[in-house]
Each structure stands twice: as structure tokens, then as C-alpha cells.
Scaffold this motif. Structure first.
Motif, mmCIF file in Angstrom:
data_model
loop_
_atom_site.group_PDB
_atom_site.id
_atom_site.type_symbol
_atom_site.label_atom_id
_atom_site.label_comp_id
_atom_site.label_asym_id
_atom_site.label_seq_id
_atom_site.Cartn_x
_atom_site.Cartn_y
_atom_site.Cartn_z
ATOM 1 N N GLU A 120 0.931 -1.137 0.149
ATOM 2 C CA GLU A 120 -0.028 0.007 -0.096
ATOM 3 C C GLU A 120 0.764 1.275 0.122
ATOM 4 O O GLU A 120 0.710 2.287 -0.631
ATOM 5 C CB GLU A 120 -0.940 0.082 1.205
ATOM 6 C CG GLU A 120 -1.858 1.231 1.148
ATOM 7 C CD GLU A 120 -2.800 0.994 2.486
ATOM 8 O OE1 GLU A 120 -3.737 1.920 2.520
ATOM 9 O OE2 GLU A 120 -2.790 0.020 3.214
ATOM 10 N N VAL A 121 1.790 1.289 0.803
ATOM 11 C CA VAL A 121 2.632 2.420 0.960
ATOM 12 C C VAL A 121 3.598 2.474 -0.484
ATOM 13 O O VAL A 121 3.644 3.821 -1.043
ATOM 14 C CB VAL A 121 3.950 2.102 2.032
ATOM 15 C CG1 VAL A 121 4.902 3.321 2.114
ATOM 16 C CG2 VAL A 121 3.127 2.348 3.384
ATOM 17 N N ALA A 122 4.003 1.379 -1.021
ATOM 18 C CA ALA A 122 4.668 1.651 -2.398
ATOM 19 C C ALA A 122 3.752 2.023 -3.478
ATOM 20 O O ALA A 122 4.349 2.804 -4.325
ATOM 21 C CB ALA A 122 5.124 0.206 -2.515
ATOM 22 N N ASP A 123 2.567 1.576 -3.549
ATOM 23 C CA ASP A 123 1.542 2.197 -4.316
ATOM 24 C C ASP A 123 1.475 3.787 -4.351
ATOM 25 O O ASP A 123 1.315 4.331 -5.420
ATOM 26 C CB ASP A 123 0.234 1.377 -4.206
ATOM 27 C CG ASP A 123 0.323 0.232 -4.893
ATOM 28 O OD1 ASP A 123 1.386 -0.231 -5.713
ATOM 29 O OD2 ASP A 123 -0.493 -0.904 -4.611
ATOM 30 N N GLN A 124 1.452 4.200 -2.909
ATOM 31 C CA GLN A 124 1.200 5.767 -2.841
ATOM 32 C C GLN A 124 2.379 6.506 -3.297
ATOM 33 O O GLN A 124 2.439 7.484 -4.056
ATOM 34 C CB GLN A 124 0.861 5.854 -1.385
ATOM 35 C CG GLN A 124 -0.247 5.196 -0.939
ATOM 36 C CD GLN A 124 -0.643 5.550 0.449
ATOM 37 O OE1 GLN A 124 0.355 6.111 1.147
ATOM 38 N NE2 GLN A 124 -1.816 5.166 1.206
ATOM 39 N N ILE A 125 3.651 5.877 -3.166
ATOM 40 C CA ILE A 125 4.862 6.818 -3.516
ATOM 41 C C ILE A 125 5.442 6.210 -5.020
ATOM 42 O O ILE A 125 5.835 7.393 -5.456
ATOM 43 C CB ILE A 125 5.770 6.469 -2.362
ATOM 44 C CG1 ILE A 125 5.603 6.827 -0.929
ATOM 45 C CG2 ILE A 125 7.139 7.036 -2.696
ATOM 46 C CD1 ILE A 125 6.265 6.543 0.124
ATOM 47 N N ILE A 126 5.584 5.097 -5.221
ATOM 48 C CA ILE A 126 6.169 4.945 -6.745
ATOM 49 C C ILE A 126 4.933 3.755 -7.152
ATOM 50 O O ILE A 126 5.289 2.515 -7.216
ATOM 51 C CB ILE A 126 7.397 4.211 -6.555
ATOM 52 C CG1 ILE A 126 8.251 4.753 -5.510
ATOM 53 C CG2 ILE A 126 8.111 3.803 -7.913
ATOM 54 C CD1 ILE A 126 9.711 4.178 -5.256
#
Length: 351
Positions: free
Chosen positions: A154-160
Motif C-alpha cells: 500500500e505504501v509503495a503504491d502511494q509513493i511509486i
């Protein structure tokens, strides 16, 4: 970079020299090949043709720009031209100088020449720039994979976002065939071409397994967080019941509302600007300030309660007392004396 092949002749260079007019378009001296309004380090006063090709005569050069060039921080020189057929060409029909770029680390493929990497900056503009979409896509892909392992999908989808990396990779593929204007940088993704179908399937299965682990970990964290919230809300409701501010039959509804207000990724809020605050805090403040709903104070002396079932002298707020409440009081008094527990605990046990 687009794969187009362009032939320059002596006549083309001569036409470029004669057509250059600072009054129409004064070409700036810049670092690299900027696509937008980057600051200029100087300007091209005029052009001349010599045995080595095209020469630009600079003027109004910024001292800091000149110092960097003098210190050989930018040793390679290239240029950007408007195509003869470009709609925004100041002099249609010739290659008009757009800007002169000073390059740093990238060496030319043909030794002895200035760095020439053909690229398109905009419609009708021929630019000598660098090629690096494949390398960029590979770097971002590895960074995203690391972030998934460390912080979750989820964090990866938000940033990259994955779609942006795929867009870089598609751009790299669409630019083939690539002219070798610079020393080639081996793309990190070339290893994929040597993989067998079985290896590709195994990598996809492993990737799916890792994604499942990440999602399971995230779900467990969310479940633990909600359980902690529910426990705290139950304790708050019990405190209200013990203080006589909340009827036990209303506790389930209050707990459900408090749980819902904190169940999302971001807690529900109310108010505007600096006055915004969580809904949970507002609800707790309201119920904390409520007056008592039940008076648990003991009004009869212990030596007069008898067997706990007889009516004793009591003081009630209402003139006609509810028989059920009076009976509850009598039984709670007896239970408290029998088990040597607080009166409030006895009431809760009976309820």
C-alpha cells in the motif's frame, strides 16, 4: 533517440550560419538540454562556419557559468536545432540553432567529436540529449520492490505507482531502434531475455506469494489495531456505567459508534481549520459531561436492611418510585453486604 536518420551537408551548415539572427531568436547557453524555462548561462551572439563545423560566439556569459566551464566541469558541447519544417522555427527551411548545451559526464561514442545524442524535445526540435528510460525504469522497479518488502504494498503504491514505472519501460521500448550516439549503457532488464518460461512462471509465483504475505501482514496489523480500539472503548463505557452516567442497555450502541469512528485509515473528524478534532474525542467529552442517570448512593443503614427484601427508608428524586428500581436497589444492597463488594459492582452483576 526516436531512431530518425538525418543528413547534414555543408550547405545546411552555411544556411544555419546565415539565418541566425538574435533579433528573431537568441540561442541561450545552458547546462544539458532543459525542456522548460531553465536559467541561461549566456547567449549566442553569432555563428560561424569553420573546418570543424559550426562555431558559436558567446556573449553576456554569467561568471559562475564561465567558472564551471573553465574548471572543466562541463567539457562536452552539443546543440539543439529547430527542424526546417518545424512550425515554430524562426526561419523556416533551415536548421535554426535553438540552444547550446554544455554536457558533463556522458562521453561520446565517436571519439574526438563533441557529445552528440540525438533526441526530440518537442515537435520539430532536434536535440542532442541522453537516453536513459530503460535504466530509470529498472532503478525505480528495484526501489519499489525494496519498499514493498520494508513498508508494504500500500505504501509503495502511494509513493511509486507501478503504472508510472511501466510507462517508463514502454517509452524505452518505443524509442527503438536507437542510434549509438553515446557509449551504450547495458539495460538492467536484459536478463529477462535469457529466462526460460519455467523461470518466469516461478518468479511470478514467488511475487504472488510475497504479495500475499504483505497483504496478510497488513490485515493482521489492522485487526490488532481495531481490537485495541474496541478494548479501550469498552473500558470507557464501563467507566460511564460505573459513574451512573450511562445505562447498561445503551453501552453496546455507544461502543459501536466509537469503534466505527476509528475504524478507517484516518479517524472521522469534525470542525473547520484549526478547530478540527476527532469525532471520538467529541463523543467522549459529551458522555463524560452527562449528569448521572442512576443514583447508586446507599440511603439505608446496613442494620435495617434485614434480609435484603424489605422496604427501607430511601430518598428518591421522583415521587412515585419505579418498583423495579426499588427491588434492584434492595437486592444490590444485600449482595454487596453478602460478598463484601462495592454497591456499584453488585448492581452491575444483577443487571
Amino acid at each position: 533517440m526516436s531512431g530518425a536518420s538525418i543528413n547534414f551537408s555543408e550547405a545546411d551548415l552555411a544556411a544555419t550560419v546565415s539565418a541566425y539572427d538574435p533579433a528573431l531568436h537568441e540561442a541561450p547557453l545552458v547546462f544539458g538540454h532543459p525542456k522548460h524555462d531553465a536559467p541561461a548561462g549566456g547567449w549566442v551572439k553569432s555563428l560561424a562556419s569553420c573546418a570543424d563545423g559550426l562555431e558559436a560566439v558567446p556573449h553576456e556569459v554569467d561568471p559562475a557559468f564561465a567558472e564551471l566551464v573553465a574548471n572543466k566541469r562541463y567539457k562536452k558541447i552539443s546543440a539543439s536545432f529547430y527542424h526546417p519544417a518545424a512550425p515554430n522555427n524562426p526561419v523556416p527551411g533551415v536548421y535554426y540553432l535553438r540552444h547550446v548545451g554544455f554536457l558533463g559526464a556522458q562521453p561520446p561514442s565517436v571519439k574526438g567529436l563533441r557529445a552528440i545524442e540525438l533526441g526530440d524535445a518537442e515537435e520539430g526540435v532536434i536535440e542532442f540529449a541522453d537516453f536513459g528510460h530503460e535504466t530509470s525504469a529498472s532503478l525505480w522497479r528495484r526501489l519499489r520492490d525494496w519498499m514493498i518488502g520494508e513498508r508494504g504494498l500500500e505504501v509503495a503504491d502511494q509513493i511509486i505507482p507501478d503504472w508510472q514505472i511501466n510507462s517508463l519501460a514502454e517509452t524505452a521500448c518505443s524509442d527503438d531502434p536507437r542510434p549509438s550516439f553515446t557509449e551504450p549503457t547495458p539495460p538492467a532488464a536484459t536478463e529477462d531475455s535469457t529466462l526460460t518460461p519455467e523461470e518466469i512462471a516461478a518468479m511470478q509465483a514467488e511475487n504472488k506469494r510475497l504479495q500475499g504475505q504483505v497483504q496478510q501482514h497488513q490485515e493482521q496489523e489492522r485487526k490488532s489495531r481495531l481490537e485495541g480500539i474496541h478494548t479501550a472503548n469498552v473500558a470507557f463505557a464501563e467507566e460511564l456505567i460505573g459513574a451512573g452516567k450511562l445505562l447498561p442497555k445503551h453501552s453496546a450502541a455507544l461502543i459501536a459508534v466509537l469503534d466505527f469512528a476509528e475504524s478507517g485509515d484516518a479517524p472521522l473528524e469534525f470542525g473547520e481549520g484549526n478547530d478540527r478534532q476527532p469525532v471520538v474525542e467529541g463523543l467522549k467529552a459529551i458522555f463524560t459531561d452527562l449528569p448521572k442517570q442512576i443514583d447508586f448512593a446507599e440511603k439505608a443503614s446496613k442494620d435495617r436492611h434485614g434480609d435484603g427484601r424489605q422496604v427501607v427508608d430511601l430518598e428518591f428524586a421522583e415521587k412515585n418510585t419505579d418498583p423495579g428500581r426499588l427491588d434492584l436497589h434492595q437486592r444490590a444492597t444485600a449482595l454487596a453486604a453478602e460478598k463484601n463488594i462495592p454497591y456499584e459492582s453488585a448492581v452491575r452483576q444483577l443487571i
